[in-house]
Design a protein around this motif. Structure first.
Motif, PDB file in Angstrom:
ATOM      1  N   MET A 182       0.843  -1.176   0.000  1.00 10.63           N
ATOM      2  CA  MET A 182       0.000   0.000   0.000  1.00 10.63           C
ATOM      3  C   MET A 182       0.892   1.244   0.000  1.00 10.63           C
ATOM      4  O   MET A 182       1.770   1.388   0.827  1.00 10.63           O
ATOM      5  CB  MET A 182      -0.894  -0.032   1.232  1.00 10.63           C
ATOM      6  N   SER A 183       0.659   2.143  -0.933  1.00 10.24           N
ATOM      7  CA  SER A 183       1.479   3.352  -1.008  1.00 10.24           C
ATOM      8  C   SER A 183       0.867   4.447  -0.137  1.00 10.24           C
ATOM      9  O   SER A 183      -0.343   4.527   0.013  1.00 10.24           O
ATOM     10  CB  SER A 183       1.583   3.831  -2.455  1.00 10.24           C
ATOM     11  N   PRO A 184       1.713   5.300   0.441  1.00 14.93           N
ATOM     12  CA  PRO A 184       1.196   6.378   1.284  1.00 14.93           C
ATOM     13  C   PRO A 184       0.407   7.384   0.450  1.00 14.93           C
ATOM     14  O   PRO A 184       0.655   7.554  -0.734  1.00 14.93           O
ATOM     15  CB  PRO A 184       2.448   7.012   1.875  1.00 14.93           C
ATOM     16  N   GLU A 185      -0.546   8.014   1.093  1.00 12.36           N
ATOM     17  CA  GLU A 185      -1.357   9.035   0.430  1.00 12.36           C
ATOM     18  C   GLU A 185      -0.463  10.190  -0.013  1.00 12.36           C
ATOM     19  O   GLU A 185       0.414  10.627   0.715  1.00 12.36           O
ATOM     20  CB  GLU A 185      -2.399   9.543   1.420  1.00 12.36           C
ATOM     21  N   ARG A 186      -0.695  10.663  -1.218  1.00 12.97           N
ATOM     22  CA  ARG A 186       0.093  11.782  -1.738  1.00 12.97           C
ATOM     23  C   ARG A 186      -0.462  13.088  -1.178  1.00 12.97           C
ATOM     24  O   ARG A 186      -1.653  13.351  -1.250  1.00 12.97           O
ATOM     25  CB  ARG A 186       0.034  11.800  -3.257  1.00 12.97           C
ATOM     26  N   ILE A 187       0.425  13.885  -0.632  1.00 11.61           N
ATOM     27  CA  ILE A 187       0.037  15.166  -0.052  1.00 11.61           C
ATOM     28  C   ILE A 187       0.717  16.270  -0.844  1.00 11.61           C
ATOM     29  O   ILE A 187       1.926  16.229  -1.061  1.00 11.61           O
ATOM     30  CB  ILE A 187       0.459  15.251   1.427  1.00 11.61           C
ATOM     31  N   GLU A 188      -0.064  17.229  -1.280  1.00 14.35           N
ATOM     32  CA  GLU A 188       0.495  18.361  -2.012  1.00 14.35           C
ATOM     33  C   GLU A 188       0.282  19.627  -1.196  1.00 14.35           C
ATOM     34  O   GLU A 188      -0.839  19.960  -0.841  1.00 14.35           O
ATOM     35  CB  GLU A 188      -0.165  18.483  -3.379  1.00 14.35           C
ATOM     36  N   LEU A 189       1.369  20.289  -0.892  1.00 12.27           N
ATOM     37  CA  LEU A 189       1.324  21.540  -0.146  1.00 12.27           C
ATOM     38  C   LEU A 189       2.083  22.601  -0.924  1.00 12.27           C
ATOM     39  O   LEU A 189       3.045  22.303  -1.620  1.00 12.27           O
ATOM     40  CB  LEU A 189       1.971  21.362   1.234  1.00 12.27           C
ATOM     41  N   ASP A 190       1.649  23.835  -0.789  1.00  9.32           N
ATOM     42  CA  ASP A 190       2.332  24.936  -1.464  1.00  9.32           C
ATOM     43  C   ASP A 190       3.657  25.235  -0.777  1.00  9.32           C
ATOM     44  O   ASP A 190       3.747  25.220   0.450  1.00  9.32           O
ATOM     45  CB  ASP A 190       1.473  26.198  -1.440  1.00  9.32           C
ATOM     46  N   GLU A 191       4.660  25.513  -1.578  1.00  7.87           N
ATOM     47  CA  GLU A 191       5.947  25.972  -1.044  1.00  7.87           C
ATOM     48  C   GLU A 191       5.806  27.455  -0.722  1.00  7.87           C
ATOM     49  O   GLU A 191       5.283  28.216  -1.534  1.00  7.87           O
ATOM     50  CB  GLU A 191       7.050  25.802  -2.095  1.00  7.87           C
ATOM     51  N   PRO A 192       6.253  27.884   0.446  1.00  6.92           N
ATOM     52  CA  PRO A 192       6.173  29.318   0.747  1.00  6.92           C
ATOM     53  C   PRO A 192       7.165  30.104  -0.111  1.00  6.92           C
ATOM     54  O   PRO A 192       8.258  29.623  -0.404  1.00  6.92           O
ATOM     55  CB  PRO A 192       6.545  29.399   2.226  1.00  6.92           C
ATOM     56  N   SER A 193       6.771  31.288  -0.499  1.00 11.13           N
ATOM     57  CA  SER A 193       7.674  32.139  -1.278  1.00 11.13           C
ATOM     58  C   SER A 193       8.781  32.666  -0.369  1.00 11.13           C
ATOM     59  O   SER A 193       8.657  32.648   0.860  1.00 11.13           O
ATOM     60  CB  SER A 193       6.902  33.313  -1.877  1.00 11.13           C
ATOM     61  N   GLN A 194       9.825  33.159  -0.970  1.00 12.35           N
ATOM     62  CA  GLN A 194      10.921  33.744  -0.191  1.00 12.35           C
ATOM     63  C   GLN A 194      10.427  34.950   0.602  1.00 12.35           C
ATOM     64  O   GLN A 194      10.862  35.185   1.723  1.00 12.35           O
ATOM     65  CB  GLN A 194      12.086  34.131  -1.110  1.00 12.35           C
ATOM     66  N   ALA A 195       9.498  35.699   0.033  1.00 18.82           N
ATOM     67  CA  ALA A 195       8.954  36.869   0.734  1.00 18.82           C
ATOM     68  C   ALA A 195       8.205  36.441   1.994  1.00 18.82           C
ATOM     69  O   ALA A 195       8.332  37.077   3.046  1.00 18.82           O
ATOM     70  CB  ALA A 195       8.034  37.655  -0.193  1.00 18.82           C
ATOM     71  N   VAL A 196       7.438  35.374   1.897  1.00 23.54           N
ATOM     72  CA  VAL A 196       6.703  34.864   3.060  1.00 23.54           C
ATOM     73  C   VAL A 196       7.677  34.376   4.123  1.00 23.54           C
ATOM     74  O   VAL A 196       7.517  34.668   5.311  1.00 23.54           O
ATOM     75  CB  VAL A 196       5.734  33.734   2.643  1.00 23.54           C
ATOM     76  N   LEU A 197       8.696  33.650   3.714  1.00 26.31           N
ATOM     77  CA  LEU A 197       9.691  33.166   4.673  1.00 26.31           C
ATOM     78  C   LEU A 197      10.430  34.320   5.339  1.00 26.31           C
ATOM     79  O   LEU A 197      10.681  34.295   6.546  1.00 26.31           O
ATOM     80  CB  LEU A 197      10.683  32.229   3.985  1.00 26.31           C
ATOM     81  N   ARG A 198      10.761  35.346   4.568  1.00 25.99           N
ATOM     82  CA  ARG A 198      11.428  36.531   5.132  1.00 25.99           C
ATOM     83  C   ARG A 198      10.536  37.201   6.171  1.00 25.99           C
ATOM     84  O   ARG A 198      10.981  37.573   7.257  1.00 25.99           O
ATOM     85  CB  ARG A 198      11.762  37.532   4.022  1.00 25.99           C
ATOM     86  N   GLU A 199       9.260  37.348   5.834  1.00 26.88           N
ATOM     87  CA  GLU A 199       8.317  37.984   6.754  1.00 26.88           C
ATOM     88  C   GLU A 199       8.174  37.167   8.041  1.00 26.88           C
ATOM     89  O   GLU A 199       8.146  37.724   9.136  1.00 26.88           O
ATOM     90  CB  GLU A 199       6.957  38.143   6.072  1.00 26.88           C
ATOM     91  N   ALA A 200       8.118  35.859   7.908  1.00 25.93           N
ATOM     92  CA  ALA A 200       8.011  34.998   9.091  1.00 25.93           C
ATOM     93  C   ALA A 200       9.280  35.070   9.939  1.00 25.93           C
ATOM     94  O   ALA A 200       9.202  35.129  11.170  1.00 25.93           O
ATOM     95  CB  ALA A 200       7.733  33.559   8.668  1.00 25.93           C
ATOM     96  N   ARG A 201      10.432  35.076   9.293  1.00 24.41           N
ATOM     97  CA  ARG A 201      11.698  35.154  10.039  1.00 24.41           C
ATOM     98  C   ARG A 201      11.810  36.453  10.830  1.00 24.41           C
ATOM     99  O   ARG A 201      12.380  36.483  11.916  1.00 24.41           O
ATOM    100  CB  ARG A 201      12.890  35.003   9.101  1.00 24.41           C
ATOM    101  N   LYS A 202      11.242  37.526  10.300  1.00 26.82           N
ATOM    102  CA  LYS A 202      11.269  38.801  11.018  1.00 26.82           C
ATOM    103  C   LYS A 202      10.584  38.678  12.376  1.00 26.82           C
ATOM    104  O   LYS A 202      10.951  39.357  13.327  1.00 26.82           O
ATOM    105  CB  LYS A 202      10.576  39.896  10.208  1.00 26.82           C
ATOM    106  N   LEU A 203       9.582  37.817  12.452  1.00 22.40           N
ATOM    107  CA  LEU A 203       8.819  37.678  13.693  1.00 22.40           C
ATOM    108  C   LEU A 203       9.614  37.002  14.806  1.00 22.40           C
ATOM    109  O   LEU A 203       9.134  36.898  15.934  1.00 22.40           O
ATOM    110  CB  LEU A 203       7.520  36.911  13.429  1.00 22.40           C
TER     111      LEU A 203
END
Length: 72
Positions: free
Chosen positions: A1-22
């Motif tokens: 049995m294969s694991p369920e495929r999960i698709e998630l969006d990759e965060p943009s660099q701008a989003v990661l920068r904004e989160a790191r600021k916090l």
């Protein structure tokens, strides 16, 4: 049995920068935002409508956090 495929969006660099600021107190105060870590704290935040802006999950722990992803 294969694991369920999960698709998630990759965060943009701008989003990661904004989160790191916090990581800095001044930035949190200026933005009126904060980071939440830990399953219980994240679960509680996700229960409140409109509170969570982003949910970051490491790829290695996606399957362990499907319940939180579903809440988001």
């Amino acid at each position: 049995m294969s694991p369920e495929r999960i698709e998630l969006d990759e965060p943009s660099q701008a989003v990661l920068r904004e989160a790191r600021k916090l990581l800095r107190s001044k930035e949190r105060k200026d933005a009126g935002e904060f980071l939440v870590e830990g399953r219980q704290a994240v679960r509680e935040a996700l229960k409140a409508p409109g509170v969570v802006k982003w949910l970051f999950v490491r790829w290695a722990s996606v399957h362990d956090n499907l319940d939180l992803i579903d809440l988001a």
